[in-house]
Each structure stands twice: as C-alpha cells, then as structure tokens.
Design an enzyme around this catalytic site. Structure first.
Site, PDB file in Angstrom:
ATOM      1  N   SER A 290      -5.109  48.428  24.412  1.00 37.01           N
ATOM      2  CA  SER A 290      -4.585  47.383  23.517  1.00 37.01           C
ATOM      3  C   SER A 290      -5.704  46.372  23.328  1.00 37.01           C
ATOM      4  CB  SER A 290      -3.336  46.728  24.100  1.00 37.01           C
ATOM      5  OG  SER A 290      -3.574  46.290  25.422  1.00 37.01           O
TER       6      SER A 290
ATOM      7  N   GLU B 253      -6.857  42.285  22.163  1.00 34.78           N
ATOM      8  CA  GLU B 253      -6.413  40.899  21.996  1.00 34.78           C
ATOM      9  C   GLU B 253      -7.301  40.187  20.982  1.00 34.78           C
ATOM     10  OE1 GLU B 253      -5.166  38.755  25.552  1.00 34.78           O
ATOM     11  OE2 GLU B 253      -6.422  37.101  24.865  1.00 34.78           O
TER      12      GLU B 253
ATOM     13  N   ASP C 290      -1.748  25.920  29.081  1.00 32.20           N
ATOM     14  CA  ASP C 290      -2.370  24.743  29.704  1.00 32.20           C
ATOM     15  C   ASP C 290      -2.276  23.582  28.739  1.00 32.20           C
ATOM     16  OD1 ASP C 290      -3.455  25.843  32.158  1.00 32.20           O
ATOM     17  OD2 ASP C 290      -4.723  27.059  30.844  1.00 32.20           O
TER      18      ASP C 290
ATOM     19  N   PHE D 182     -16.631  30.482  29.917  1.00 28.78           N
ATOM     20  CA  PHE D 182     -15.233  30.931  29.998  1.00 28.78           C
ATOM     21  C   PHE D 182     -14.833  31.134  31.456  1.00 28.78           C
ATOM     22  CE2 PHE D 182     -14.953  33.511  25.742  1.00 28.78           C
ATOM     23  CZ  PHE D 182     -14.880  32.317  25.052  1.00 28.78           C
TER      24      PHE D 182
ATOM     25  N   HIS E 175      -6.553  46.558  28.511  1.00 30.27           N
ATOM     26  CA  HIS E 175      -6.332  45.535  27.479  1.00 30.27           C
ATOM     27  C   HIS E 175      -7.662  44.810  27.249  1.00 30.27           C
ATOM     28  CE1 HIS E 175      -3.958  42.514  25.260  1.00 30.27           C
ATOM     29  NE2 HIS E 175      -4.689  41.588  25.860  1.00 30.27           N
TER      30      HIS E 175
HETATM   31  P1  FAD Z   1       2.342  30.535  35.572  1.00 29.88           P
HETATM   32  O1  FAD Z   1       2.635  31.931  35.928  1.00 29.88           O
HETATM   33  O2  FAD Z   1       3.485  29.622  35.296  1.00 29.88           O
HETATM   34  O3  FAD Z   1       1.451  29.926  36.762  1.00 29.88           O
HETATM   35  C1  FAD Z   1       0.654  28.767  36.579  1.00 29.88           C
HETATM   36  C2  FAD Z   1       0.352  28.143  37.934  1.00 29.88           C
HETATM   37  O4  FAD Z   1       1.541  27.578  38.475  1.00 29.88           O
HETATM   38  C3  FAD Z   1      -0.151  29.131  38.996  1.00 29.88           C
HETATM   39  O5  FAD Z   1      -1.099  28.465  39.790  1.00 29.88           O
HETATM   40  C4  FAD Z   1       1.101  29.455  39.796  1.00 29.88           C
HETATM   41  O6  FAD Z   1       0.804  29.840  41.130  1.00 29.88           O
HETATM   42  C5  FAD Z   1       1.835  28.126  39.737  1.00 29.88           C
HETATM   43  N1  FAD Z   1       3.296  28.260  39.805  1.00 29.88           N
HETATM   44  C6  FAD Z   1       4.085  29.156  39.197  1.00 29.88           C
HETATM   45  N2  FAD Z   1       5.375  28.971  39.486  1.00 29.88           N
HETATM   46  C7  FAD Z   1       5.422  27.888  40.310  1.00 29.88           C
HETATM   47  C8  FAD Z   1       6.473  27.178  40.963  1.00 29.88           C
HETATM   48  N3  FAD Z   1       7.762  27.554  40.833  1.00 29.88           N
HETATM   49  N4  FAD Z   1       6.153  26.108  41.742  1.00 29.88           N
HETATM   50  C9  FAD Z   1       4.855  25.715  41.886  1.00 29.88           C
HETATM   51  N5  FAD Z   1       3.821  26.353  41.296  1.00 29.88           N
HETATM   52  C10 FAD Z   1       4.110  27.423  40.518  1.00 29.88           C
HETATM   53  N6  FAD Z   1      -4.027  30.569  27.454  1.00 29.88           N
HETATM   54  C11 FAD Z   1      -3.924  30.076  26.192  1.00 29.88           C
HETATM   55  O7  FAD Z   1      -4.124  28.871  25.991  1.00 29.88           O
HETATM   56  N7  FAD Z   1      -3.586  30.887  25.131  1.00 29.88           N
HETATM   57  C12 FAD Z   1      -3.339  32.228  25.296  1.00 29.88           C
HETATM   58  O8  FAD Z   1      -2.982  32.924  24.345  1.00 29.88           O
HETATM   59  C13 FAD Z   1      -3.468  32.779  26.603  1.00 29.88           C
HETATM   60  N8  FAD Z   1      -3.288  34.103  26.820  1.00 29.88           N
HETATM   61  C14 FAD Z   1      -3.430  34.607  28.078  1.00 29.88           C
HETATM   62  C15 FAD Z   1      -3.228  35.987  28.293  1.00 29.88           C
HETATM   63  C16 FAD Z   1      -3.358  36.523  29.554  1.00 29.88           C
HETATM   64  C17 FAD Z   1      -3.140  38.017  29.762  1.00 29.88           C
HETATM   65  C18 FAD Z   1      -3.689  35.696  30.675  1.00 29.88           C
HETATM   66  C19 FAD Z   1      -3.835  36.279  32.052  1.00 29.88           C
HETATM   67  C20 FAD Z   1      -3.893  34.338  30.467  1.00 29.88           C
HETATM   68  C21 FAD Z   1      -3.755  33.767  29.194  1.00 29.88           C
HETATM   69  N9  FAD Z   1      -3.934  32.396  28.956  1.00 29.88           N
HETATM   70  C22 FAD Z   1      -3.818  31.895  27.688  1.00 29.88           C
HETATM   71  C23 FAD Z   1      -4.251  31.483  30.062  1.00 29.88           C
HETATM   72  C24 FAD Z   1      -2.967  30.883  30.696  1.00 29.88           C
HETATM   73  O9  FAD Z   1      -2.283  30.112  29.723  1.00 29.88           O
HETATM   74  C25 FAD Z   1      -3.385  30.000  31.872  1.00 29.88           C
HETATM   75  O10 FAD Z   1      -3.952  30.776  32.887  1.00 29.88           O
HETATM   76  C26 FAD Z   1      -2.298  29.079  32.427  1.00 29.88           C
HETATM   77  O11 FAD Z   1      -2.939  28.131  33.300  1.00 29.88           O
HETATM   78  C27 FAD Z   1      -1.264  29.782  33.285  1.00 29.88           C
HETATM   79  O12 FAD Z   1      -0.352  30.486  32.567  1.00 29.88           O
HETATM   80  P2  FAD Z   1       0.651  31.494  33.367  1.00 29.88           P
HETATM   81  O13 FAD Z   1       1.632  32.002  32.416  1.00 29.88           O
HETATM   82  O14 FAD Z   1      -0.112  32.474  34.152  1.00 29.88           O
HETATM   83  O15 FAD Z   1       1.352  30.414  34.351  1.00 29.88           O
END
Ligand code: FAD
Length: 275
Positions: A6, A8, A100, A207, A257
């Site tokens: 896939s 991105e 973020d 990055f 991916h």
């Molecule tokens: P989460 O899974 O919510 O985790 C974030 C942090 O919070 C982690 O440190 C986790 O340990 C902690 N956490 C989770 N749950 C809890 C809880 N209940 N209590 C306390 N702490 C907790 N960024 C962009 O801006 N645009 C994009 O399109 C984008 N695409 C991405 C695609 C992929 C495949 C990946 C891996 C990353 C992408 N990112 C993107 C980056 C991503 O937005 C960041 O890494 C962001 O900081 C975390 O998102 P997450 O969904 O992993 O967060």
C-alpha cells in the site's frame, strides 16, 4: 515478490503538487496496491485537502483511497461530520490516529487518545469501517516507557481496530520484538511495517528526529560519506531499504506500507529490487 503493498500520500495544496501526485499515482498503479492512504496536516488544518485528495484518488485513479483521520483538537461533532463525509464518498477503510497539536494550539479536543477515537467510530458506524491504527516498534516519542506504550497500543486494538501500520524504522529487530511483545499481550491483528524509502538524507534526519525513528549509526555514517552525491545516496538507500523489506517479509510481515512523500522514484527503486 507476492507480498501486498500500500502507498501513503500527503494531500497536495498547489496545482504543481497536484500534478506531481497524479504522475506518481500513475506510476505506482502498476504495483496494484491494496489501497492508498492520504495523511492529514497537524491539528486538522488541512482536513478538506485530505477529503478532496481521497475523492480524487478514488474517482480519477480508481484506487481504494483511505483517509487518515485524527481526533486531536477536534470536537465529537466535527469528527462525526467527517466520518459521514467519508462514508458518503464511499470509504470503507480509515487510518485512525490521535495526531499532534501544532505548538501553541490550546484545546486538545473532545477525544484524547486514538483508542477513544476508535471507540467513537465503532459507536457511530459499527463495523462499516476497517480501521488501521499507528504502531511504534521503537516506542512513541511521548510514551513514559516501552511497556506502557505497548499497553496503550493494545487498548486501540481492544477498542476495535482491525490492524496497524508502524512508524518507519531501519532496524528489523525493532519490528520483530514489537510483534513478539504484542502477541504475548494477546494482540492478533496484522501489523504492517511502514517503509520509508531513502532519497534525501537531510530531510530524513529531520523527520526522524521529530517522530522518534532511529537512523542506525552505521547507516547515518554511510549516508554522510556520500556528501553531495545524491545519486549515490539514492542507490545505496534503495539497496538498504530493499534488504530491510526482504527481511521483514521473510520474518512474516503481512504486507508493506510505503511512505512515498508523493514521489514515485524512491519507492519504485525499492520495489524493482524486490522483483
Ligand atoms: P495514540 O495511540 O493515542 O498514542 C499517543 C501517545 O499517548 C503515546 O505515547 C501513547 O503511549 C499515549 N497514550 C495512549 N493512550 C493513553 C492513555 N489512555 N493514557 C495515557 N497515555 C496514553 N500524523 C499526522 O499529523 N498526520 C498523519 O496523517 C499521520 N499519519 C500517521 C500514520 C501512521 C501509520 C503513523 C504510525 C503515524 C502517523 N502520524 C500522523 C503521526 C501520529 O499522529 C503521531 O505519532 C501522534 O503523536 C500519535 O498518534 P497515535 O494515533 O499513535 O496516538
């Protein structure tokens, strides 16, 4: 190589970027990707670019196009509207992330973590969407420690995610150890390695500092030694990344991916080495 792939893309904002994405999409079509995904900008500032790009990739290129969707900085109502829009466009798959907040932006939003976003999507749309989440074999940069991060990852799967895509990495052991650890926690979903082809080393270093991905010392040193030899970096980078892909697939990675950065060549250079 029979492994599914896939790709991105990020949403283009100018006509020039739009033409570049069209050219890239045409070239990468030959690899019959399972789907292509489209990122969002930090803090949701480019949400309309994402939905426009998803629509374009579906309608003009015939891809299964998958939006990345985030909850940070957004209200439940805004996310509800966006989900409705994606459903109306015909999307059946999402990459669901927390995202973020850009520095200086205040309100965190109604949903704090990706796990809460997934619960929300499931509550609103049942099993309509296939949901991918982010995974961090080298740990999320804000996590307190690796074990806590693994538990937070599991919470996303327990909330209803169907699979995960990893942050990129260059050390395959990071992926294999991550898989072993989450399988021990009872996570069974496919976890697809995110692959970042190497074309511009200084950009990659920037990055990597921002997202917490490690560039192994040996790789950094070899890259630095190429100096201004961009062609040398591209060739060497493609060899390194192709070897990484081979090892990941041999070790059980279900698919690959590619983070294309809307460029065809660096991804093609890797895929052509994989046959
Ligand atoms: P989460 O899974 O919510 O985790 C974030 C942090 O919070 C982690 O440190 C986790 O340990 C902690 N956490 C989770 N749950 C809890 C809880 N209940 N209590 C306390 N702490 C907790 N960024 C962009 O801006 N645009 C994009 O399109 C984008 N695409 C991405 C695609 C992929 C495949 C990946 C891996 C990353 C992408 N990112 C993107 C980056 C991503 O937005 C960041 O890494 C962001 O900081 C975390 O998102 P997450 O969904 O992993 O967060």
């Amino acid at each position: 190589m029979q492994t599914p792939v896939s790709f991105e893309f990020y949403p283009p904002k100018t006509d020039e970027q739009r033409s570049q994405l069209d050219r890239t999409a045409e070239k990468l079509k030959t690899y019959s990707p399972e789907y292509v995904s489209c990122t969002f900008g930090a803090g949701g500032s480019t949400l309309s670019f994402t939905s426009e790009t998803v629509r374009h990739l579906k309608q003009e290129h015939g891809f299964e196009a998958v939006p990345h969707i985030s909850c940070v900085g957004g209200s439940r109502e805004e996310i509800r509207e966006l989900l409705k829009l994606y459903r109306a466009i015909g999307c059946k798959r999402l990459v669901a992330l927390r995202g973020d907040l850009p520095s200086g932006m205040g309100h965190p939003g109604d949903l704090r973590y990706a796990s809460e976003l997934i619960e929300f999507i499931r509550a609103e749309h049942g099993s309509h969407f296939h949901i991918e989440v982010g995974a961090y074999p080298e740990m999320h940069p804000q996590a307190e420690d690796a074990m806590v991060d693994l538990k937070h990852f599991k919470a996303k799967i327990d909330a209803g995610a169907d699979g995960a895509i990893t942050q990129y990495f260059y050390n395959p052991d990071a992926y294999f150890h991550f898989i072993d650890a989450v399988r021990r926690l009872g996570v069974q979903v496919p976890i697809v390695p995110g692959i970042m082809p190497i074309s511009n080393f200084s950009q990659l270093r920037r990055f990597s500092e921002a997202c917490g991905a490690e560039i192994p010392r040996w790789l950094g040193k070899r890259m630095q030694a190429f100096g201004d030899d961009a062609e040398g970096i591209r060739e060497f980078g493609a060899d390194v990344v192709a070897r990484l892909c081979e090892r990941l697939v041999a070790g059980g990675a279900p698919s690959l991916h590619f983070y294309t950065l809307n460029l065809a060549k660096p991804t093609q250079a890797v895929l052509s080495r994989l046959g």
